[in-house]
Design a protein around this motif. Structure first.
Motif, PDB file in Angstrom:
ATOM      1  N   ASN A 101      -5.558  -3.416   7.407  1.00 15.32           N
ATOM      2  CA  ASN A 101      -5.870  -4.497   7.592  1.00 15.32           C
ATOM      3  C   ASN A 101      -4.428  -4.949   6.112  1.00 15.32           C
ATOM      4  O   ASN A 101      -4.659  -4.559   5.064  1.00 15.32           O
ATOM      5  CB  ASN A 101      -6.953  -5.004   6.693  1.00 15.32           C
ATOM      6  N   ASN A 102      -4.081  -6.483   6.917  1.00 14.82           N
ATOM      7  CA  ASN A 102      -2.643  -6.245   6.242  1.00 14.82           C
ATOM      8  C   ASN A 102      -1.539  -5.168   6.049  1.00 14.82           C
ATOM      9  O   ASN A 102      -0.412  -5.776   4.747  1.00 14.82           O
ATOM     10  CB  ASN A 102      -3.275  -7.149   5.007  1.00 14.82           C
ATOM     11  N   LEU A 103      -1.652  -4.693   6.496  1.00 12.58           N
ATOM     12  CA  LEU A 103      -0.743  -3.307   6.038  1.00 12.58           C
ATOM     13  C   LEU A 103       0.868  -4.422   7.010  1.00 12.58           C
ATOM     14  O   LEU A 103       1.869  -4.358   5.815  1.00 12.58           O
ATOM     15  CB  LEU A 103      -0.959  -2.059   7.304  1.00 12.58           C
ATOM     16  N   ARG A 104       1.141  -4.935   7.625  1.00  9.41           N
ATOM     17  CA  ARG A 104       2.121  -5.330   8.208  1.00  9.41           C
ATOM     18  C   ARG A 104       2.717  -6.335   6.960  1.00  9.41           C
ATOM     19  O   ARG A 104       4.038  -6.267   6.786  1.00  9.41           O
ATOM     20  CB  ARG A 104       1.707  -6.265   9.441  1.00  9.41           C
ATOM     21  N   GLY A 105       1.472  -7.104   6.411  1.00  8.00           N
ATOM     22  CA  GLY A 105       2.046  -7.593   4.783  1.00  8.00           C
ATOM     23  C   GLY A 105       2.731  -6.536   3.580  1.00  8.00           C
ATOM     24  O   GLY A 105       3.513  -7.705   3.199  1.00  8.00           O
ATOM     25  N   VAL A 106       2.119  -6.145   3.711  1.00  9.47           N
ATOM     26  CA  VAL A 106       2.254  -5.107   2.609  1.00  9.47           C
ATOM     27  C   VAL A 106       3.635  -4.305   2.891  1.00  9.47           C
ATOM     28  O   VAL A 106       4.541  -4.561   2.270  1.00  9.47           O
ATOM     29  CB  VAL A 106       1.595  -3.804   2.713  1.00  9.47           C
ATOM     30  N   PHE A 107       4.388  -4.026   4.282  1.00 10.31           N
ATOM     31  CA  PHE A 107       5.183  -3.779   4.361  1.00 10.31           C
ATOM     32  C   PHE A 107       6.924  -5.002   4.527  1.00 10.31           C
ATOM     33  O   PHE A 107       7.495  -4.477   3.380  1.00 10.31           O
ATOM     34  CB  PHE A 107       5.545  -3.787   6.280  1.00 10.31           C
ATOM     35  N   PHE A 108       6.611  -5.649   4.660  1.00 12.01           N
ATOM     36  CA  PHE A 108       7.234  -6.616   4.727  1.00 12.01           C
ATOM     37  C   PHE A 108       7.609  -7.223   3.019  1.00 12.01           C
ATOM     38  O   PHE A 108       9.035  -7.438   2.739  1.00 12.01           O
ATOM     39  CB  PHE A 108       7.570  -7.776   6.380  1.00 12.01           C
ATOM     40  N   ALA A 398      -1.416  -3.953  12.898  1.00 12.28           N
ATOM     41  CA  ALA A 398      -2.714  -4.051  11.931  1.00 12.28           C
ATOM     42  C   ALA A 398      -3.249  -5.188  11.960  1.00 12.28           C
ATOM     43  O   ALA A 398      -2.213  -5.974  11.976  1.00 12.28           O
ATOM     44  CB  ALA A 398      -1.610  -3.249  10.509  1.00 12.28           C
ATOM     45  N   PRO A 399      -4.115  -5.295  11.653  1.00 19.07           N
ATOM     46  CA  PRO A 399      -5.084  -7.094  11.760  1.00 19.07           C
ATOM     47  C   PRO A 399      -4.149  -7.560  10.048  1.00 19.07           C
ATOM     48  O   PRO A 399      -3.987  -6.318   9.313  1.00 19.07           O
ATOM     49  CB  PRO A 399      -6.341  -6.676  11.454  1.00 19.07           C
ATOM     50  N   SER A 400      -4.789  -9.146   9.937  1.00 15.72           N
ATOM     51  CA  SER A 400      -4.149  -9.702   8.799  1.00 15.72           C
ATOM     52  C   SER A 400      -6.003  -9.876   8.473  1.00 15.72           C
ATOM     53  O   SER A 400      -6.357 -11.028   9.533  1.00 15.72           O
ATOM     54  CB  SER A 400      -3.497 -10.302   9.703  1.00 15.72           C
ATOM     55  N   ASN A 401      -5.947 -10.213   7.250  1.00 16.71           N
ATOM     56  CA  ASN A 401      -7.361 -10.317   6.453  1.00 16.71           C
ATOM     57  C   ASN A 401      -8.441 -10.475   7.944  1.00 16.71           C
ATOM     58  O   ASN A 401      -9.042 -11.554   7.978  1.00 16.71           O
ATOM     59  CB  ASN A 401      -6.664 -12.643   6.192  1.00 16.71           C
ATOM     60  N   THR A 402      -8.979  -9.462   8.133  1.00 13.30           N
ATOM     61  CA  THR A 402      -9.900  -8.977   9.158  1.00 13.30           C
ATOM     62  C   THR A 402     -10.463  -8.288   8.473  1.00 13.30           C
ATOM     63  O   THR A 402      -9.990  -7.757   7.646  1.00 13.30           O
ATOM     64  CB  THR A 402      -9.712  -9.055  10.440  1.00 13.30           C
ATOM     65  N   LYS A 403     -12.486  -7.781   9.091  1.00 13.14           N
ATOM     66  CA  LYS A 403     -13.029  -7.537   7.670  1.00 13.14           C
ATOM     67  C   LYS A 403     -13.559  -7.308   9.300  1.00 13.14           C
ATOM     68  O   LYS A 403     -14.135  -7.335  10.050  1.00 13.14           O
ATOM     69  CB  LYS A 403     -13.647  -7.987   7.276  1.00 13.14           C
TER      70      LYS A 403
END
Length: 612
Positions: A101-108, A398-403
């Motif tokens: 979850n939110n891995l894409r945001g962490v990466f960029f 990767a999903p964003s802000n999902t659970k």
């Protein structure tokens, strides 16, 4: 023509001590409680070295080549960072998908060096290791450095065009440092999570800018190697004293101390500046004292060690599950893994790509892809390609802000419990009624008739984290007059503010249950402040913690046992001892409770409070 700069070997010694402080802070947060202060030490060195290089370039060429500077920084920093992000993403994709979850945001955000603000925006607490199981938490500091690398050359160009006086330029950086420290103090609120201040760029600017100010007035290429004996003694004494105070702070200055934010971190940065000044001067002895093969080895690899240490700890401890069993053995294994991975990164990624001629990139790629792909001359190509493909797939999908459904159900249950806990603070809205008979309660909670009758009339205030929050109905069933103030992610430093609010609302009873410790370590300062508010007349029941997946469990419990002996009005409730015997009471995280566990937890608290 590239300028030649003097390599100061003692800086590797400082880097070694700083990175070891950070590592052991994460490994033993209640012993090396100030090890995080290795970061401002790094910041001061970075500020000094970068501005020293830029200053020397301007003085020799009357200009600063921004393109060359940024190119060199990218060659130095990006290869290991990208390798970490890809490799960790691959591991997450294959083995720890709950971290996708939110891995894409962490990466960029990490690549763009804005990860500190990304974490602040997503309210990720740096200090909550239990709920913030993020292997990239430590990357906030790289973002602060990266942002400074972007602006420092621009600031210097402007300053040099405005004035050639070193004292004015140094004064600008020094003034900015003071304003930054003031901003940290103004923004800090005791009892609140300080992550936004701790991670913020402007509130952490002072360390780097103190190093920058030093570089202007203490240029590394203009020292005399031979100085007077008196000058040498002053440099050695001041540098050694600064080093000793910094090392002591690693042991005694906890991250929740108010002093830290009211000038303490600025003081550590000033001491680091004094240390850097002493080591930088070739006429002093400290550079030689901090130069040895071990410090040279670790110091040169300190960037990679810093990068890889936290993800390795998160991944390893998640795989082990119960880290508190054989803690020292696991610690040694983690240290070996950190050093091994960092060595591979240094040998095969950092050094080669720092020296790589990127003007020949296309030709190199064509050569790598020439058949045969399977070749002894390029054995790394296939495994590296597979890792990159899996890592990038994980990042891009990767999903964003999902659970997950399980996470949503768990959070929904905690939300409902929070409403029930809040309802206990108001008699008019106290909707949880005790409809169970005395016989039922006696059997369910293993209490005597006398204890049940006493509990009905007893006013109790319970303060805790999510473990207590999950048991609010059971607590209310036994103690109809209880006030429960519990929440997810709560730590000890929240205690003082919570207790003060309860006092202001006249909700702090003479019987107080404290159950904090699941989410992090305690500090003497916070605990004593909390007990001072509670006062000596109230009886406090202090619940120790069961969190076998986190290495601070035993440290917290030893601390609580010590405090229970110090205060005559504290009774220690040994939840840890009972929990070890009932592993079937717990959810998969080994901390939160199933229904049987909630009954057992409540029964233990009730028996302790109603004893005698």
């Amino acid at each position: 023509m590239r300028l030649k700069h003097r390599y100061i070997t003692g800086f590797d010694g400082i880097r070694t001590l700083a990175v070891l402080g950070v590592i052991f802070y994460h490994l033993f947060p209640n012993i090396i409680k100030g090890g995080y202060l290795g970061v401002p030490v790094f910041f001061v060195i970075s500020g000094y070295l970068i501005v020293d290089i830029l200053r020397q370039e301007y003085e020799e060429k009357q200009t600063i080549h921004l393109k060359d500077f940024y190119y060199r920084r990218m060659k130095r920093l990006y290869p290991a960072l990208i390798a970490l992000l890809i490799a960790a993403s691959t591991y997450i994709t294959l083995f720890q998908r709950q971290l996708l979850n939110n891995l894409r945001g962490v990466f960029f955000s990490s690549l763009l060096y804005i990860n500190n603000y990304w974490q602040i925006e997503h309210r990720l607490s740096y200090f909550d290791r239990f709920h913030n199981e993020n292997p990239f938490t430590h990357l906030w500091s790289l973002s602060v450095e990266g942002q400074n690398y972007l602006i420092l050359p621009l600031i210097l160009i402007v300053l040099y065009r405005l004035t050639k006086k070193r004292q004015w330029i140094a004064g600008f950086f020094l003034g900015g440092s003071v304003l930054s420290a003031i901003w940290m103090a103004v923004q800090y609120r005791p009892g609140m999570d300080p992550t936004a201040i701790y991670d913020g760029t402007f509130s952490r600017l002072f360390s780097i800018w103190l190093g920058a100010a030093l570089a202007i007035v203490w240029p590394s290429n203009k020292f005399k190697e031979t100085i007077s004996l008196q000058a040498k003694k002053i440099l050695d004494f001041s540098g050694l004293a600064a080093l000793i105070f910094i090392l002591l702070s690693f042991f005694f200055l906890g991250a929740q101390s108010s002093f830290l934010y009211y000038g303490g971190m600025f003081l550590i940065s000033v001491l680091s500046t004094i240390l850097v000044a002493s080591v930088a001067h070739p006429g002093a002895n400290l550079n030689r004292w901090l130069s040895n093969p071990v410090f040279d080895y670790i110091g040169k690899r300190s960037y990679g060690i810093y990068l890889y240490q936290f993800p390795i700890m998160i991944f390893y401890e998640s795989a082990v599950k119960k880290i508190t069993n054989h803690l020292w053995l696991h610690t040694i294994i983690e240290l070996i893994l950190i050093l091994a991975v960092s060595e591979c990164s240094y040998r095969f990624i950092e050094v080669p790509l720092r020296k790589f001629d990127y003007t020949q990139t296309k030709a190199k790629i064509r050569k790598w892809l020439q058949p045969p792909i399977f070749s002894m001359s390029k054995p790394w190509l296939i495994p590296v390609g597979v890792v990159c493909i899996i890592g990038l797939f994980g990042i891009l999908t990767a999903p964003s802000n999902t659970k997950t459904a399980e996470q949503q159900a768990f959070e929904q249950q905690l939300l409902e419990n929070k409403k029930k806990a809040d309802a206990t603070k108001s008699n008019s809205s106290n909707t949880i009624q005790n409809t169970s008979s005395a016989d039922t309660l006696e059997g369910k909670y293993q209490l005597t008739t006398k204890q049940i009758e006493t509990a009905k009339e007893l006013s109790v205030t319970a303060i805790g984290d999510s473990v207590m929050l999950g048991s609010v109905e059971e607590l209310k069933e036994v103690f109809p007059k209880i006030v429960v103030d519990a929440d997810v992610g709560r730590q000890l430093y929240n205690g003082t503010e919570i207790i003060q609010k309860l006092i202001d609302q006249n909700l702090l009873a003479d019987c107080v249950i404290l159950a904090l410790g699941t989410n992090g370590v305690y500090s003497e300062e916070n605990f004593d402040q909390m007990m001072q508010l509670i006062g000596k007349k109230r009886q406090v029941y202090l619940v120790n913690t069961y969190v076998p997946t986190q290495r601070w469990q035993d440290d917290v419990n030893r601390f609580l046992a010590k405090k229970a002996k110090e205060y005559s009005n504290i009774t220690l409730i040994n939840w840890n001892q009972l929990a070890k015997k009932h592993e079937d009471w717990f959810e998969t995280d080994n901390v939160h409770l199933k229904s049987d566990g909630q009954i057992g937890y409540t029964s233990l608290l009730a028996k302790s409070v109603l004893k005698g």
